[in-house]
Design a protein around this motif. Structure first.
Motif, mmCIF file in Angstrom:
data_model
loop_
_atom_site.group_PDB
_atom_site.id
_atom_site.type_symbol
_atom_site.label_atom_id
_atom_site.label_comp_id
_atom_site.label_asym_id
_atom_site.label_seq_id
_atom_site.Cartn_x
_atom_site.Cartn_y
_atom_site.Cartn_z
ATOM 1 N N GLY A 90 0.843 -1.193 0.000
ATOM 2 C CA GLY A 90 0.000 0.000 0.000
ATOM 3 C C GLY A 90 0.878 1.243 0.000
ATOM 4 O O GLY A 90 2.061 1.203 0.363
ATOM 5 N N LEU B 2 4.808 5.609 2.485
ATOM 6 C CA LEU B 2 4.830 6.876 3.225
ATOM 7 C C LEU B 2 5.596 6.707 4.529
ATOM 8 O O LEU B 2 6.428 7.541 4.908
ATOM 9 C CB LEU B 2 3.393 7.336 3.535
ATOM 10 C CG LEU B 2 2.639 7.975 2.383
ATOM 11 C CD1 LEU B 2 1.155 8.074 2.705
ATOM 12 C CD2 LEU B 2 3.199 9.366 2.106
ATOM 13 N N PHE C 129 -3.950 14.466 4.253
ATOM 14 C CA PHE C 129 -3.999 13.091 4.748
ATOM 15 C C PHE C 129 -3.345 13.031 6.138
ATOM 16 O O PHE C 129 -2.165 13.392 6.290
ATOM 17 C CB PHE C 129 -3.215 12.238 3.752
ATOM 18 C CG PHE C 129 -3.447 10.754 3.824
ATOM 19 C CD1 PHE C 129 -4.696 10.221 4.095
ATOM 20 C CD2 PHE C 129 -2.394 9.876 3.563
ATOM 21 C CE1 PHE C 129 -4.892 8.840 4.117
ATOM 22 C CE2 PHE C 129 -2.579 8.502 3.576
ATOM 23 C CZ PHE C 129 -3.837 7.982 3.861
ATOM 24 N N TYR D 98 0.316 11.421 7.272
ATOM 25 C CA TYR D 98 1.651 12.027 7.181
ATOM 26 C C TYR D 98 2.157 12.401 8.571
ATOM 27 O O TYR D 98 3.276 12.066 8.952
ATOM 28 C CB TYR D 98 1.651 13.282 6.295
ATOM 29 C CG TYR D 98 1.058 13.132 4.920
ATOM 30 C CD1 TYR D 98 1.127 11.922 4.227
ATOM 31 C CD2 TYR D 98 0.414 14.204 4.304
ATOM 32 C CE1 TYR D 98 0.575 11.798 2.952
ATOM 33 C CE2 TYR D 98 -0.125 14.087 3.036
ATOM 34 C CZ TYR D 98 -0.059 12.881 2.369
ATOM 35 O OH TYR D 98 -0.610 12.773 1.121
ATOM 36 N N ASN E 87 -6.307 15.027 -0.443
ATOM 37 C CA ASN E 87 -7.328 14.383 0.372
ATOM 38 C C ASN E 87 -7.350 15.101 1.708
ATOM 39 O O ASN E 87 -6.310 15.140 2.373
ATOM 40 C CB ASN E 87 -6.933 12.903 0.565
ATOM 41 C CG ASN E 87 -7.880 12.152 1.476
ATOM 42 O OD1 ASN E 87 -8.931 12.649 1.834
ATOM 43 N ND2 ASN E 87 -7.497 10.937 1.848
ATOM 44 N N ASP F 274 2.094 13.047 -3.427
ATOM 45 C CA ASP F 274 1.213 11.898 -3.229
ATOM 46 C C ASP F 274 0.090 11.978 -4.271
ATOM 47 O O ASP F 274 -0.826 12.797 -4.146
ATOM 48 C CB ASP F 274 0.670 11.942 -1.792
ATOM 49 C CG ASP F 274 -0.249 10.762 -1.485
ATOM 50 O OD1 ASP F 274 -0.690 10.073 -2.422
ATOM 51 O OD2 ASP F 274 -0.532 10.552 -0.286
ATOM 52 N N ALA G 116 -2.101 9.578 -5.016
ATOM 53 C CA ALA G 116 -2.990 8.428 -4.790
ATOM 54 C C ALA G 116 -4.261 8.527 -5.647
ATOM 55 O O ALA G 116 -4.811 7.517 -6.069
ATOM 56 C CB ALA G 116 -3.357 8.322 -3.310
ATOM 57 N N THR H 218 -0.970 4.411 -5.851
ATOM 58 C CA THR H 218 -1.561 3.241 -5.205
ATOM 59 C C THR H 218 -2.538 2.565 -6.155
ATOM 60 O O THR H 218 -3.102 3.221 -7.041
ATOM 61 C CB THR H 218 -2.299 3.654 -3.916
ATOM 62 O OG1 THR H 218 -2.903 2.496 -3.347
ATOM 63 C CG2 THR H 218 -3.384 4.687 -4.179
ATOM 64 N N SER I 47 -5.098 1.249 -4.739
ATOM 65 C CA SER I 47 -6.283 1.198 -3.862
ATOM 66 C C SER I 47 -7.462 1.991 -4.391
ATOM 67 O O SER I 47 -8.605 1.708 -4.046
ATOM 68 C CB SER I 47 -5.927 1.750 -2.472
ATOM 69 O OG SER I 47 -4.997 0.920 -1.829
ATOM 70 N N ARG J 292 -3.565 -4.146 -0.944
ATOM 71 C CA ARG J 292 -2.464 -3.388 -0.343
ATOM 72 C C ARG J 292 -1.260 -3.325 -1.270
ATOM 73 O O ARG J 292 -0.216 -3.916 -0.984
ATOM 74 C CB ARG J 292 -2.047 -3.977 1.029
ATOM 75 C CG ARG J 292 -3.151 -4.317 1.989
ATOM 76 C CD ARG J 292 -4.023 -3.130 2.353
ATOM 77 N NE ARG J 292 -3.262 -1.996 2.845
ATOM 78 C CZ ARG J 292 -3.314 -0.778 2.299
ATOM 79 N NH1 ARG J 292 -4.101 -0.538 1.252
ATOM 80 N NH2 ARG J 292 -2.627 0.211 2.794
HETATM 81 C C1 LIG Z 1 -5.608 6.223 0.016
HETATM 82 C C2 LIG Z 1 -4.440 7.110 0.110
HETATM 83 C C3 LIG Z 1 -3.124 6.654 0.064
HETATM 84 C C4 LIG Z 1 -2.658 5.241 -0.044
HETATM 85 O O1 LIG Z 1 -3.518 4.281 0.346
HETATM 86 P P1 LIG Z 1 -3.053 2.768 0.353
HETATM 87 O O2 LIG Z 1 -4.347 2.034 0.409
HETATM 88 O O3 LIG Z 1 -2.204 2.568 1.565
HETATM 89 O O4 LIG Z 1 -2.294 2.516 -0.902
HETATM 90 C C5 LIG Z 1 -2.101 7.583 0.087
HETATM 91 N N1 LIG Z 1 -2.358 8.880 0.178
HETATM 92 C C6 LIG Z 1 -3.602 9.362 0.231
HETATM 93 C C7 LIG Z 1 -3.794 10.823 0.294
HETATM 94 C C8 LIG Z 1 -4.686 8.502 0.224
HETATM 95 O O5 LIG Z 1 -5.911 9.004 0.334
#
Ligand SMILES: *Cc1c(COP(=O)(O)O)cnc(C)c1O
Length: 372
Positions: A90, A95, A116, A119, A164, A189, A191, A217, A219, A228
């Motif tokens: 993941g 991170l 997020f 961090y 996010n 990031d 994501a 990711t 995800s 993951r």
């Molecule tokens: C979802 C997310 C990730 C990574 O999520 P993983 O499921 O661990 O890969 C990284 N950064 C942000 C801002 C996210 O919202």
């Protein structure tokens, strides 16, 4: 999750003694739009390839530590040499490893909240100080001047694009300036990058900024949060550091096999991403419509697969959505800078219709009840 006992806190490392266990605040609901997962069914042919790959994977051998087959496929996709890629359990693991390798005691992370929360959490685990440069309280735009002023004093930086939970991009031009201003590594990031226009990705800066790390990711856009798998793209000597400090078997054989099949089938996921993007536009327009009817709701633009809204009594509105409608969204009311904000993942058209109708109905009731 249970609180930590005083007895155990006293036994923990001093810098961890005040830690609070993470509560994902999850309640099983009919419609779950709380975690930015992809709620669309996986394209059937891609799912079949993944199932076949899983069935053919022996379980008795340790995984390839560097996920080399997957790494090569990701590299080909992104147009870089495999030495520029490191796969992790993941994005979260990467991170954490970023903070572990490049942060640490006496070092400072430049952070741009609201963003997020992991961090700051990983920074605290790695004893890294955090210098917060807050976004604009109303628009959530990055305070570019303040970030560039802080950057020379920081050892590492993370900026999220799209961010996010606010949904906005950091411009490529600004990230270039950050890379020039920060003496250490700058992680972008991405994501949620697949949900934004391809031209907004900071990957185009990799050849010119040797201190840039781009995080991805599977995800979100690939709908594979359960497997993951995430990855970073950076200069090979930076990747070597990620490789050197990682737990070598963190990406298991099933996850490597599933991710490889998915990345090979990546073209099949494009229509799902397109559908989410067009639903995002419809959801935002409908939310503006709700506000135009005189209901108290504020909504921000988003380049990701979620939208942020502000409503009066957000915590109660979110609880009523959960308890009366069995719809789960994420409450950010408690987070600094996000008073009365809810984050709603963009789901399927049916799910979005439900959340829009529920929100409009509950806001109307909340207003009527304060006029009684
Ligand atoms: C979802 C997310 C990730 C990574 O999520 P993983 O499921 O661990 O890969 C990284 N950064 C942000 C801002 C996210 O919202």
């Amino acid at each position: 999750m249970a609180q930590l006992s005083d007895r155990v806190r006293a036994l923990m490392q001093p810098h961890l003694a005040s830690i609070e266990p993470y509560d994902p605040n999850f309640t099983p609901c009919r419609v779950n739009l709380s975690a930015n997962e992809n709620t669309y069914p996986m394209p059937a042919a891609a799912r079949a390839s993944i199932d076949a790959a899983l069935a053919a994977t022996p379980l008795n051998r340790y995984p390839d530590p560097m996920s080399n087959e997957l790494r090569a496929e990701i590299a080909a996709w992104h147009g870089v040499n495999p030495s520029w890629v490191c796969v992790g359990n993941g994005g979260d693991e990467l991170l954490y490893n970023f903070l572990l390798a490049f942060g640490g005691a006496g070092r400072t992370l430049l952070n741009c909240p609201p963003c997020f929360s992991e961090y700051a959490f990983f920074a605290s685990l790695a004893q890294t100080k955090v210098l917060d440069v807050w976004r604009d309280a109303e628009t959530f735009e990055l305070d570019r001047a303040a970030v560039l002023e802080a950057a020379p004093k920081c050892d590492i930086a993370i900026v999220t694009s799209p961010n996010n939970p606010t949904g906005d991009l950091a411009s490529v031009e600004f990230v270039r300036e950050m890379c020039a201003a920060c003496p250490g590594l700058v992680m972008v990031d991405e994501a949620y990058g697949e949900f934004a226009d391809a031209a907004s990705s900071c990957e185009q800066l990799l050849s010119e900024c040797d201190n840039l790390v781009v995080l991805h990711t599977l995800s979100k856009a690939f709908g594979m949060a359960g497997t993951r798998v995430g990855y970073v793209i950076a200069a090979p000597d930076v990747i070597d550091a990620f490789a050197a400090i990682r737990q070598i078997y963190s990406v298991n054989v099933l996850s490597q096999a599933a991710a490889l099949a998915a990345v090979r089938a990546r073209d099949q996921f494009a229509p799902v991403v397109d559908a989410i993007r067009s639903e995002r536009a419809r959801v935002i327009e409908s939310l503006h419509g709700i506000a135009a009817c005189g209901l108290p709701l504020e909504v921000w633009e988003s380049e990701a697969n979620f939208v942020l809204v502000r409503v009066p009594n957000a915590t109660r509105v979110r609880e009523r959505m959960r308890d009366e409608k069995s719809i789960l969204v994420r409450d950010f009311s408690y987070a600094p800078g996000l008073a009365d904000c809810l984050r709603i993942t963009v789901g399927t058209p049916e799910e979005n219709d439900e959340v829009l109708a529920a929100l409009a109905a509950l806001l109307k009731e909340e207003i009527d009840s304060c006029h009684e």
